[in-house]
Write a protein that holds these residues in place. Structure first.
Motif, PDB file in Angstrom:
ATOM      1  N   PHE A 210       3.186  -0.485  -6.348  1.00 13.80           N
ATOM      2  CA  PHE A 210       3.575  -0.530  -4.935  1.00 13.80           C
ATOM      3  C   PHE A 210       3.603   0.882  -4.357  1.00 13.80           C
ATOM      4  N   ILE A 211       3.357   0.954  -3.055  1.00 14.26           N
ATOM      5  CA  ILE A 211       3.504   2.205  -2.322  1.00 14.26           C
ATOM      6  C   ILE A 211       4.223   1.894  -1.012  1.00 14.26           C
ATOM      7  N   GLY A 212       5.141   2.753  -0.623  1.00 11.82           N
ATOM      8  CA  GLY A 212       5.915   2.539   0.597  1.00 11.82           C
ATOM      9  C   GLY A 212       5.295   3.241   1.793  1.00 11.82           C
ATOM     10  N   SER A 213       6.080   3.481   2.782  1.00  8.89           N
ATOM     11  CA  SER A 213       5.610   4.160   3.993  1.00  8.89           C
ATOM     12  C   SER A 213       5.697   5.670   3.819  1.00  8.89           C
ATOM     13  N   LEU A 214       5.146   6.383   4.792  1.00 12.62           N
ATOM     14  CA  LEU A 214       5.179   7.837   4.737  1.00 12.62           C
ATOM     15  C   LEU A 214       6.583   8.387   4.974  1.00 12.62           C
ATOM     16  N   VAL A 215       7.341   7.724   5.796  1.00 17.69           N
ATOM     17  CA  VAL A 215       8.682   8.176   6.160  1.00 17.69           C
ATOM     18  C   VAL A 215       9.665   7.047   5.870  1.00 17.69           C
TER      19      VAL A 215
ATOM     20  N   HIS B 142       1.214   3.613   5.802  1.00 14.29           N
ATOM     21  CA  HIS B 142       1.633   3.575   7.200  1.00 14.29           C
ATOM     22  C   HIS B 142       2.780   4.561   7.461  1.00 14.29           C
ATOM     23  N   HIS B 143       2.982   4.817   8.729  1.00 13.20           N
ATOM     24  CA  HIS B 143       3.992   5.802   9.136  1.00 13.20           C
ATOM     25  C   HIS B 143       5.397   5.337   8.774  1.00 13.20           C
ATOM     26  N   ARG B 144       5.771   4.194   9.213  1.00 12.30           N
ATOM     27  CA  ARG B 144       7.081   3.652   8.881  1.00 12.30           C
ATOM     28  C   ARG B 144       6.991   2.120   8.966  1.00 12.30           C
ATOM     29  N   ILE B 145       7.058   1.452   7.820  1.00 10.90           N
ATOM     30  CA  ILE B 145       7.022  -0.006   7.768  1.00 10.90           C
ATOM     31  C   ILE B 145       8.158  -0.485   6.867  1.00 10.90           C
ATOM     32  N   HIS B 146       8.450  -1.764   6.992  1.00 15.19           N
ATOM     33  CA  HIS B 146       9.512  -2.356   6.186  1.00 15.19           C
ATOM     34  C   HIS B 146       8.901  -2.973   4.923  1.00 15.19           C
ATOM     35  N   GLY B 147       9.334  -2.510   3.761  1.00 18.21           N
ATOM     36  CA  GLY B 147       8.857  -3.063   2.505  1.00 18.21           C
ATOM     37  C   GLY B 147       7.614  -2.363   1.996  1.00 18.21           C
ATOM     38  N   PRO B 148       7.386  -2.386   0.694  1.00 12.90           N
ATOM     39  CA  PRO B 148       6.210  -1.734   0.100  1.00 12.90           C
ATOM     40  C   PRO B 148       4.970  -2.619   0.205  1.00 12.90           C
ATOM     41  N   GLN B 149       3.828  -2.014  -0.039  1.00 15.57           N
ATOM     42  CA  GLN B 149       2.565  -2.744  -0.066  1.00 15.57           C
ATOM     43  C   GLN B 149       1.903  -2.549  -1.433  1.00 15.57           C
ATOM     44  N   GLN B 150       1.095  -3.531  -1.808  1.00 19.48           N
ATOM     45  CA  GLN B 150       0.479  -3.542  -3.125  1.00 19.48           C
ATOM     46  C   GLN B 150      -0.793  -2.718  -3.152  1.00 19.48           C
ATOM     47  N   ILE B 151      -1.030  -2.051  -4.318  1.00 22.11           N
ATOM     48  CA  ILE B 151      -2.234  -1.258  -4.522  1.00 22.11           C
ATOM     49  C   ILE B 151      -3.174  -2.028  -5.448  1.00 22.11           C
ATOM     50  N   SER B 152      -4.445  -2.079  -5.120  1.00 23.58           N
ATOM     51  CA  SER B 152      -5.424  -2.763  -5.958  1.00 23.58           C
ATOM     52  C   SER B 152      -5.667  -1.985  -7.240  1.00 23.58           C
TER      53      SER B 152
ATOM     54  N   ILE C  77       3.574   8.747  -6.952  1.00 22.70           N
ATOM     55  CA  ILE C  77       3.349   8.337  -5.571  1.00 22.70           C
ATOM     56  C   ILE C  77       3.588   6.836  -5.420  1.00 22.70           C
ATOM     57  N   THR C  78       3.251   6.077  -6.442  1.00 25.70           N
ATOM     58  CA  THR C  78       3.463   4.628  -6.430  1.00 25.70           C
ATOM     59  C   THR C  78       4.466   4.254  -7.508  1.00 25.70           C
ATOM     60  N   SER C  79       5.030   3.073  -7.374  1.00 24.98           N
ATOM     61  CA  SER C  79       6.024   2.580  -8.339  1.00 24.98           C
ATOM     62  C   SER C  79       5.424   1.468  -9.176  1.00 24.98           C
ATOM     63  N   LEU C  80       5.980   1.294 -10.369  1.00 24.23           N
ATOM     64  CA  LEU C  80       5.531   0.265 -11.299  1.00 24.23           C
ATOM     65  C   LEU C  80       6.376  -0.982 -11.071  1.00 24.23           C
ATOM     66  N   GLY C  81       5.740  -2.028 -10.541  1.00 24.22           N
ATOM     67  CA  GLY C  81       6.492  -3.215 -10.145  1.00 24.22           C
ATOM     68  C   GLY C  81       6.676  -4.222 -11.254  1.00 24.22           C
ATOM     69  N   VAL C  82       7.261  -3.828 -12.371  1.00 19.96           N
ATOM     70  CA  VAL C  82       7.564  -4.738 -13.476  1.00 19.96           C
ATOM     71  C   VAL C  82       9.024  -4.539 -13.884  1.00 19.96           C
TER      72      VAL C  82
END
Length: 528
Positions: free
Chosen positions: A259-264, A382-392, A230-235
């Motif tokens: 990182f995790i991206g948007s739903l769509v 989020h539904h549709r955003i530009h760029g991934p967001q970081q997961i704690s 579901i998330t990507s490894l940002g290294v």
């Protein structure tokens, strides 16, 4: 030695030990020569330039103990010659492997080490007293023909059931029949749920019964895991190291961020990671395989295995997969309405007994705008955003979202609020020390994951280091960093420009890998 020589010579024609006696004769002769060589080296070298005389004297004492053991064995098995020869042969083999030649070192050679390994009796017989001068004056070539194998772990922790080696005990300075271990569960202070048994499909692919299908799966297990993550490894992964001969190595560089991206996906882009659970699920298998074919078709990926893994995650009651499937149903019903997926981070149950969220803690859909302050620690997709967001890295599903083939049930990982048995907070290092142990009463999905296990361990290590940096950053007052950083340094330097005065984070000298640790070790080396 004379006792064994007389016994062997008297019974050299015996039928029942005709094979063992010649081999035992050669071994004892080699030990006798070894004793003479050691004594000659000790006698021919002055004490002033020898740096391992004590080591050689210990070996000579070992030979003396060997003679006493042989005498006891001959007295005990005087009537049973076969048992006597078999017992002596085991003792001789042990001392032959431990009594390897030792080179005396001079002052110029004190920082060099020459390990001489002899794999059989023939190589020991070749070392005689007439070669002693050559051995003392010239270092021998290092020959390694036998692997260093500790064997399987034979001791079990009485508190958590972890299988451990004898060398992992607390007090290594003395031998004991009942060793104690602390790094697995801190003598029962760490109590967290054990991993469940893997689903039937994963158990089959990890076993030898799967044949070539399982072998190819294990060779590409990181690719299969990436398809369903579901998330990507940002290294940055260094793949060049595996182009040479040798075992597989997983090496990364950079900051460890998930990182995790948007739903769509955005218009014109292909789905990836979490989007594969929601967008264009009619061609889900083809889309997942397509994420691994950036440079052309990948023949190593089996479409049948991808289909089976997709069905497995849908049927294993994985709450993360179920949540994204609910988002899929919502998107198929009304694709124009903006909605968000919230994955809560708080847990009401005790983390020492439960590793699965309750029904109220499972992810839910939010239609409309989201109050970021209200869900500050939760994961909001989020539904549709530009760029991934970081997961704690403190989120309970931090590892489950990245490694679905290790956590097929979506179990919770480390989170804040888990306590030890004595009431203190459980650290991330203690959690993963407990998790990475082998137990008979626990599922072995993690330890049987091969190359994916290597990636998991590296990820755990980098996450632990991030927690240590976080503690140092938030506890600068306890480290009294204001005495040697920031404003005090600026005053001593005479800086008058406030723009040049910034806030820096000071690492303590005890932090492994910091510049002060290297400086401290270098000073010790120079002093010595």
């Amino acid at each position: 030695m004379e006792f064994i020589y007389s016994t062997v010579e008297e019974n050299s024609n015996s039928r029942n030990i005709s094979i063992q006696v010649p081999h035992l004769q050669r071994q004892i002769s080699a030990l006798a020569r070894q004793e003479r060589i050691l004594k000659m080296r000790l006698r021919n070298h002055p004490r002033g330039i020898n740096y391992n005389i004590r080591h050689i004297r210990k070996k000579i004492c070992k030979l003396a103990r060997f003679k006493r053991k042989v005498t006891i064995i001959q007295t005990r098995f005087k009537e049973d010659l076969h048992q006597c020869i078999c017992t002596v042969q085991r003792i001789v083999k042990y001392y032959r492997d431990t009594m390897l030649p030792v080179n005396l070192q001079t002052a110029a050679e004190s920082h060099q080490r020459y390990d001489i390994i002899e794999n059989d009796t023939t190589s020991m017989e070749a070392t005689s007293s007439r070669h002693a001068n050559k051995i003392n004056s010239h270092p021998q070539t290092v020959v390694r023909t036998k692997p260093w194998n500790f064997g399987p772990p034979t001791y079990i922790c009485t508190y958590c059931g972890a299988m451990l080696w004898y060398g992992e005990r607390i007090q290594k300075s003395r031998n004991t029949s009942k060793p104690k271990f602390t790094f697995c569960c801190m003598e029962g202070r760490v109590q967290i749920p054990l991993l469940r048994k893997p689903p039937a499909l994963l158990d089959y692919l990890h076993s030898s019964e799967s044949g070539q299908k399982g072998i190819k799966f294990m060779e590409n297990i990181r690719a299969y895991n990436c398809m369903f993550a579901i998330t990507s490894l940002g290294v940055r992964v260094n793949s060049a190291i595996n182009k040479t001969r040798g075992p597989y190595v997983f090496r990364v560089s950079g900051v460890n961020i998930h990182f995790i991206g948007s739903l769509v996906p955005e218009k014109g882009e292909k789905p990836k990671y979490a989007q594969l659970y929601i967008y264009d699920t009619t061609n889900e298998v083809r889309n997942r395989i397509g994420t691994m074919q950036k440079n052309g078709p990948n023949a190593a990926i089996d479409e049948e295995i991808v289909t089976q893994l997709s069905h497995m995650l849908d049927q294993t009651n994985n709450h993360l997969v179920k949540s994204f499937r609910q988002a899929r149903d919502r998107y198929n019903t009304d694709s124009e309405t903006s909605f968000h997926l919230r994955i809560p981070s708080s847990r009401a149950q005790d983390g020492r007994q439960y590793d699965m969220p309750t029904s109220s803690e499972i992810a839910g859909l939010i239609v409309g705008d989201v109050d970021k302050k209200r869900y500050e620690r939760d994961v909001i997709v989020h539904h549709r955003i530009h760029g991934p967001q970081q997961i704690s890295d403190l989120h309970p599903s931090y590892m489950a979202m990245t490694y679905p083939l290790i956590h097929p049930y979506g179990e919770d990982g480390y989170r804040l609020g888990i306590t030890l048995r004595d009431g203190k907070n459980l650290s991330m290092c203690q959690y993963y020390c407990f998790r990475l142990q082998q137990r008979l009463n626990e599922g072995h999905t993690l330890l049987r994951s091969g190359r994916l296990l290597q990636q998991y361990i590296v990820d755990c290590y980098m996450t632990i280091e991030e927690e240590r940096f976080r503690w140092i950053r938030l506890n600068q007052k306890k480290l009294r960093s204001d005495l040697y950083s920031g404003l005090m340094d600026a005053v001593h330097r005479g800086d008058s420009d406030c723009a040049k005065v910034g806030k820096s984070i000071i690492l303590p000298s005890s932090h492994t890998g910091g510049p002060r640790t290297f400086w401290k070790s270098d000073c010790k080396f120079i002093h010595n």
